[in-house]
Design a protein around this motif. Structure first.
Motif, PDB file in Angstrom:
ATOM      1  N   LEU A   1       0.839  -1.344   0.017  1.00  0.00           N
ATOM      2  CA  LEU A   1      -0.186   0.107  -0.149  1.00  0.00           C
ATOM      3  C   LEU A   1       0.903   1.372  -0.058  1.00  0.00           C
ATOM      4  CD1 LEU A   1      -2.854  -0.993   2.564  1.00  0.00           C
ATOM      5  CD2 LEU A   1      -2.585  -1.299   0.226  1.00  0.00           C
ATOM      6  N   GLU A   2       0.407   2.149  -0.529  1.00  0.00           N
ATOM      7  CA  GLU A   2       1.132   3.713  -0.746  1.00  0.00           C
ATOM      8  C   GLU A   2       1.341   4.474   0.661  1.00  0.00           C
ATOM      9  OE1 GLU A   2       1.074   7.430  -3.747  1.00  0.00           O
ATOM     10  OE2 GLU A   2      -0.407   6.184  -3.474  1.00  0.00           O
ATOM     11  N   HIS A   3       2.552   4.857   0.813  1.00  0.00           N
ATOM     12  CA  HIS A   3       2.781   5.708   1.902  1.00  0.00           C
ATOM     13  C   HIS A   3       2.097   6.845   2.166  1.00  0.00           C
ATOM     14  CE1 HIS A   3       4.848   8.788  -0.412  1.00  0.00           C
ATOM     15  NE2 HIS A   3       5.372   7.819  -1.395  1.00  0.00           N
ATOM     16  N   PRO A   4       1.834   7.587   3.301  1.00  0.00           N
ATOM     17  CA  PRO A   4       1.043   8.788   3.563  1.00  0.00           C
ATOM     18  C   PRO A   4       1.712   9.955   2.962  1.00  0.00           C
ATOM     19  CG  PRO A   4       1.870   7.687   5.619  1.00  0.00           C
ATOM     20  CD  PRO A   4       2.537   6.741   4.804  1.00  0.00           C
TER      21      PRO A   4
ATOM     22  N   ARG B   1       9.548   6.658   3.705  1.00  0.00           N
ATOM     23  CA  ARG B   1       8.248   6.214   2.837  1.00  0.00           C
ATOM     24  C   ARG B   1       8.230   4.790   2.812  1.00  0.00           C
ATOM     25  NH1 ARG B   1       8.776  11.168  -1.802  1.00  0.00           N
ATOM     26  NH2 ARG B   1       7.522  12.423  -0.604  1.00  0.00           N
ATOM     27  N   GLU B   2       9.263   4.022   2.539  1.00  0.00           N
ATOM     28  CA  GLU B   2       9.371   2.599   2.208  1.00  0.00           C
ATOM     29  C   GLU B   2       8.641   2.149   3.876  1.00  0.00           C
ATOM     30  OE1 GLU B   2      12.445  -1.192   1.980  1.00  0.00           O
ATOM     31  OE2 GLU B   2      13.173   0.926   1.210  1.00  0.00           O
ATOM     32  N   GLU B   3       9.259   2.533   4.862  1.00  0.00           N
ATOM     33  CA  GLU B   3       8.940   1.971   6.135  1.00  0.00           C
ATOM     34  C   GLU B   3       7.137   2.162   6.348  1.00  0.00           C
ATOM     35  OE1 GLU B   3       9.798   2.513  10.745  1.00  0.00           O
ATOM     36  OE2 GLU B   3      11.590   2.759   9.432  1.00  0.00           O
ATOM     37  N   GLN B   4       6.815   3.400   5.917  1.00  0.00           N
ATOM     38  CA  GLN B   4       5.578   3.612   6.269  1.00  0.00           C
ATOM     39  C   GLN B   4       4.606   2.880   5.424  1.00  0.00           C
ATOM     40  OE1 GLN B   4       4.140   5.852   8.516  1.00  0.00           O
ATOM     41  NE2 GLN B   4       6.226   5.684   9.306  1.00  0.00           N
ATOM     42  N   SER B   5       5.287   2.494   4.143  1.00  0.00           N
ATOM     43  CA  SER B   5       4.198   1.946   3.116  1.00  0.00           C
ATOM     44  C   SER B   5       4.331   0.408   3.653  1.00  0.00           C
ATOM     45  CB  SER B   5       5.005   1.712   1.738  1.00  0.00           C
ATOM     46  OG  SER B   5       4.416   1.264   0.816  1.00  0.00           O
ATOM     47  N   LEU B   6       5.100  -0.119   4.268  1.00  0.00           N
ATOM     48  CA  LEU B   6       5.258  -1.489   4.766  1.00  0.00           C
ATOM     49  C   LEU B   6       4.441  -1.566   5.982  1.00  0.00           C
ATOM     50  CD1 LEU B   6       6.701  -4.204   4.515  1.00  0.00           C
ATOM     51  CD2 LEU B   6       8.336  -3.551   6.194  1.00  0.00           C
ATOM     52  N   ARG B   7       4.494  -0.553   6.763  1.00  0.00           N
ATOM     53  CA  ARG B   7       3.712  -0.623   8.097  1.00  0.00           C
ATOM     54  C   ARG B   7       2.171  -0.715   7.688  1.00  0.00           C
ATOM     55  NH1 ARG B   7       4.879   1.272  14.013  1.00  0.00           N
ATOM     56  NH2 ARG B   7       3.301   0.647  15.052  1.00  0.00           N
ATOM     57  N   ARG B   8       1.908   0.128   6.715  1.00  0.00           N
ATOM     58  CA  ARG B   8       0.355   0.379   6.549  1.00  0.00           C
ATOM     59  C   ARG B   8      -0.054  -0.911   5.812  1.00  0.00           C
ATOM     60  NH1 ARG B   8      -1.759   5.886   3.671  1.00  0.00           N
ATOM     61  NH2 ARG B   8      -1.561   6.532   6.044  1.00  0.00           N
ATOM     62  N   THR B   9       0.614  -1.418   4.845  1.00  0.00           N
ATOM     63  CA  THR B   9       0.409  -2.647   4.542  1.00  0.00           C
ATOM     64  C   THR B   9       0.057  -3.845   5.618  1.00  0.00           C
ATOM     65  OG1 THR B   9       1.462  -2.158   2.554  1.00  0.00           O
ATOM     66  CG2 THR B   9       0.940  -4.434   2.821  1.00  0.00           C
ATOM     67  N   PHE B  10       1.263  -3.874   6.666  1.00  0.00           N
ATOM     68  CA  PHE B  10       1.036  -4.838   7.653  1.00  0.00           C
ATOM     69  C   PHE B  10      -0.280  -4.669   8.446  1.00  0.00           C
ATOM     70  CE2 PHE B  10       2.028  -4.821  12.324  1.00  0.00           C
ATOM     71  CZ  PHE B  10       2.083  -6.330  12.487  1.00  0.00           C
ATOM     72  N   GLU B  11      -0.465  -3.198   8.701  1.00  0.00           N
ATOM     73  CA  GLU B  11      -1.789  -3.180   9.361  1.00  0.00           C
ATOM     74  C   GLU B  11      -2.975  -3.162   8.759  1.00  0.00           C
ATOM     75  OE1 GLU B  11       0.195   0.222  12.256  1.00  0.00           O
ATOM     76  OE2 GLU B  11      -0.768   0.892  10.696  1.00  0.00           O
ATOM     77  N   ARG B  12      -2.927  -2.802   7.393  1.00  0.00           N
ATOM     78  CA  ARG B  12      -4.286  -3.057   6.964  1.00  0.00           C
ATOM     79  C   ARG B  12      -4.584  -4.088   5.667  1.00  0.00           C
ATOM     80  NH1 ARG B  12      -5.109   3.542   5.185  1.00  0.00           N
ATOM     81  NH2 ARG B  12      -4.633   4.498   7.386  1.00  0.00           N
TER      82      ARG B  12
END
Length: 244
Positions: free
Chosen positions: A176-179, A208-219
């Protein structure tokens, strides 16, 4: 790209195809749309296109003759063989990956039906692919075909102002895309992350890479099952799992 729509309700397409990115795509001559009322191909004197199902049951079924004649007419007039797409709940689930595949085609032809369903001979002898936009049922195929078209056309070269935009979209990378943030940096006491104001492109890319990964992990953790995680990413996921 050329995109044809076979439909009984051509007026439904006017607003969508002539606004925003789809309008700009036509102005840039990246795509040509052709909306066809297949009722005009009916050989019935009343121009009927549906009939009762054999074996009984509720609803009406689209007859094969008008759609067969319409598809054959389009094929006879074109320079390329169209990919004939039946939009229906029984089809393959539409994804960004499928949009990227379709964006490489020269000619798409959508069959948009109504009523209870299609005569099975349409599905067996005309259709190249069956696509569903989700596990739900719509009144007809028009809305689904427009959703698919919007997703595909924005991927065509030159359609979007920034060529990197489709590459960075959610699902294109597998995550998923980063914020995103824009001005002002301070809005009602809500701050933009400092790293985005730093001017350090390496740190910004890492954030951005970390946020993208975290958003995917959470959602959408299901997406991570097929994603080629690095050791660093696996460590981050393990950390977030422990936090939870």
């Amino acid at each position: 790209m050329k995109i044809d729509f076979l439909t009984l309700f051509p007026e439904m397409f006017q607003g969508v195809l002539n606004e925003s990115i789809l309008k700009k795509a036509q102005e840039k001559e990246a795509v040509q749309f052709n909306v066809i009322n297949f009722r005009q191909y009916s050989s019935n004197k009343h121009q009927n296109v549906d009939d009762y199902p054999y074996g009984g049951g509720a609803g009406m079924v689209l007859t094969p003759q008008p759609i067969f004649d319409a598809v054959e007419d389009i094929r006879s007039k074109g320079d390329t063989e169209p990919k004939v797409i039946l939009v229906c709940p029984q089809g393959e689930r539409f994804t960004q990956s499928k949009a990227e595949q379709l964006a490489k085609e020269e000619h798409l032809l959508f069959i948009c039906g109504h009523y209870e369903g299609y005569d099975e001979r349409i599905r067996e002898h005309l259709v190249t692919e069956e696509i569903s936009i989700g596990d739900f049922v719509l009144t007809g195929g028009e809305l689904a075909s427009m959703v698919i078209t919007d997703s595909v056309v924005r991927l065509l070269p030159g359609v979007l102002g920034n060529e990197d935009s489709p590459v960075l979209d959610s699902y294109s990378s597998g995550l998923l895309e980063h914020p995103h943030y824009t001005r002002p940096a301070d809005f009602r006491g809500l701050q933009v992350p400092e790293v985005l104001l730093s001017g350090n492109h390496k740190l910004i890319a890492e954030w951005r890479e970390e946020q993208s990964l975290r958003r995917t992990f959470e959602r959408r953790p299901d997406l991570l099952k097929s994603y080629p995680l690095t050791d660093k990413q696996k460590t981050l996921i393990k950390k977030w799992e422990n936090e939870n």
